[in-house]
Design an enzyme around this catalytic site. Structure first.
Site, PDB file in Angstrom:
ATOM      1  N   GLY A   1       4.631  -7.560   7.167  1.00  9.88           N
ATOM      2  CA  GLY A   1       4.901  -6.490   8.112  1.00  9.88           C
ATOM      3  C   GLY A   1       4.476  -5.163   7.516  1.00  9.88           C
ATOM      4  N   GLY A   2       4.134  -4.213   8.391  1.00  6.80           N
ATOM      5  CA  GLY A   2       3.737  -2.902   7.893  1.00  6.80           C
ATOM      6  C   GLY A   2       2.573  -2.996   6.933  1.00  6.80           C
ATOM      7  N   ASP A   3       2.779  -2.446   5.716  1.00  8.01           N
ATOM      8  CA  ASP A   3       1.724  -2.462   4.701  1.00  8.01           C
ATOM      9  C   ASP A   3       2.067  -3.396   3.547  1.00  8.01           C
ATOM     10  OD1 ASP A   3       3.813  -1.072   3.657  1.00  8.01           O
ATOM     11  OD2 ASP A   3       2.707   0.775   3.218  1.00  8.01           O
ATOM     12  N   GLU A   4       2.860  -4.429   3.820  1.00  9.17           N
ATOM     13  CA  GLU A   4       3.293  -5.377   2.789  1.00  9.17           C
ATOM     14  C   GLU A   4       2.626  -6.731   2.993  1.00  9.17           C
ATOM     15  OE1 GLU A   4       7.544  -5.435   2.935  1.00  9.17           O
ATOM     16  OE2 GLU A   4       7.743  -3.556   1.834  1.00  9.17           O
TER      17      GLU A   4
ATOM     18  N   LEU B   1       0.861  -1.189   0.000  1.00 11.22           N
ATOM     19  CA  LEU B   1       0.000   0.000   0.000  1.00 11.22           C
ATOM     20  C   LEU B   1       0.899   1.241   0.000  1.00 11.22           C
ATOM     21  CD1 LEU B   1      -2.684  -1.157   2.589  1.00 11.22           C
ATOM     22  CD2 LEU B   1      -2.850  -1.158   0.109  1.00 11.22           C
TER      23      LEU B   1
END
Length: 324
Positions: free
Chosen positions: A242-245, A202
């Site tokens: 992790g995060g937006d991945e 994202l």
């Protein structure tokens, strides 16, 4: 060998009878005391304790066990077996587990077994069942102790779940992705299937967090994760790295339409109050039909995803050297 008493002398007979009578009374008192102790123990314990004969019939049971099986006292259980009081599927499990105990004299230790409580909820016990022998070392029954471990089992399952899943989205986490991904690749290699890895990012997620807050950003991640999961197939492996991945790993036949591209098309449809266009999602795809290496697939899809991000293209970028 005991010698026969000579009671031919009349004056000896009353003394011997008095002694035998006294011994018998002492024995009966001791037996009554032991039975009282046993019944007290069975009345106060919360564990499910039961004694069965060689034919799986109940002889004694704790009050907790009697109440579980909708009996007022353990005496109502005497002469019954598991098939008389439990659902057939559970009774079959108990019977199968107890056969080696009663037929071979083997102990069953810390074995998990299911049961239903009074409300019909599935619960679990850990059971230990030991054979009971007579003076000739023949098995004449068993004594079992079953302790409820439902809460402990649920806690253990929750710990295992959290170890392999992302706590925000419920998808598999990075660790589980690599563990399960290797299994998927191994099966695909054996079946000579094509493997596709879709890498999604994202792009402007930081801007969403900065302008609308982290709570809204978390909801975006959860909604997007649900959208990916619904668009995939049951056999696909979906994970949040992790995060937006996010990544999706799939195996498919090489014939027919490309399932990876079809999935990306489905992802571009609205997902609740958001879609991947509003989040400017970049997508990279890598393929393999021969070199089944998860790290290589992930690296190539990652490069392709950043190429899509760099060129700001609306279509996924496909790794050119996916099978190199």
């Amino acid at each position: 060998m005991n010698e026969l008493k000579d009671w031919s002398t009349p004056e000896q007979l009353p003394a011997e009878l008095d002694k035998l009578s006294g011994d018998l009374i002492s024995f009966l008192h001791e037996a009554a005391r032991c039975q009282k102790t046993l019944e007290t123990l069975l009345a106060v314990t919360d564990d499910f304790i039961y004694i069965k004969d060689i034919n799986h019939k109940f002889l004694y049971a704790s009050d907790a066990f009697a109440q579980l099986t909708n009996h007022l006292t353990w005496r109502e259980l005497v002469g019954k077996d598991d098939f008389d009081i439990f659902p057939a599927d559970h009774a079959s499990v108990y019977y199968t587990h107890e056969r080696p105990v009663l037929e071979e004299g083997k102990s069953l230790t810390q074995h998990e077994e299911p049961y239903y409580d009074k409300q019909g909820n599935l619960r679990w016990v850990t059971s230990t069942k030991n054979p009971v022998f007579d003076e000739n070392n023949n098995v004449i029954g068993l004594i079992g102790i079953s302790k409820d471990i439902t809460d402990l089992k649920q806690q253990r399952e929750q710990i295992n779940y959290l170890a392999s899943h992302d706590d925000l989205t419920g998808l598999h986490n990075r660790r589980a992705f690599f563990e399960l991904g290797e299994l998927l690749l191994s099966n695909a290699a054996r079946e000579q299937k094509q493997v596709s890895l879709i890498y999604l990012d994202l792009d402007k997620f930081k801007d969403i967090n900065d302008t609308k807050g982290h709570a809204f950003g978390d909801q975006v991640l959860k909604t997007f994760a649900e959208h990916i999961y619904r668009c995939g197939r049951e056999s696909d492996l979906v994970a949040r790295l992790g995060g937006d991945e996010f990544v999706l790993l799939m195996a498919s036949d090489t014939r027919g339409p490309d399932p990876a591209l079809n999935l990306v098309e489905r992802l571009q449809q609205p997902a609740g109050s958001m879609n991947i266009q509003t989040c400017e999602c970049s997508v990279g795809i890598s393929y393999t039909c021969s070199h089944y290496n998860l790290q290589t697939l992930l690296h190539q899809a990652d490069i392709a995803m950043y190429q899509a991000k760099k060129t700001r293209q609306d279509t996924p970028c496909i790794a050119e050297d996916a099978d190199a």
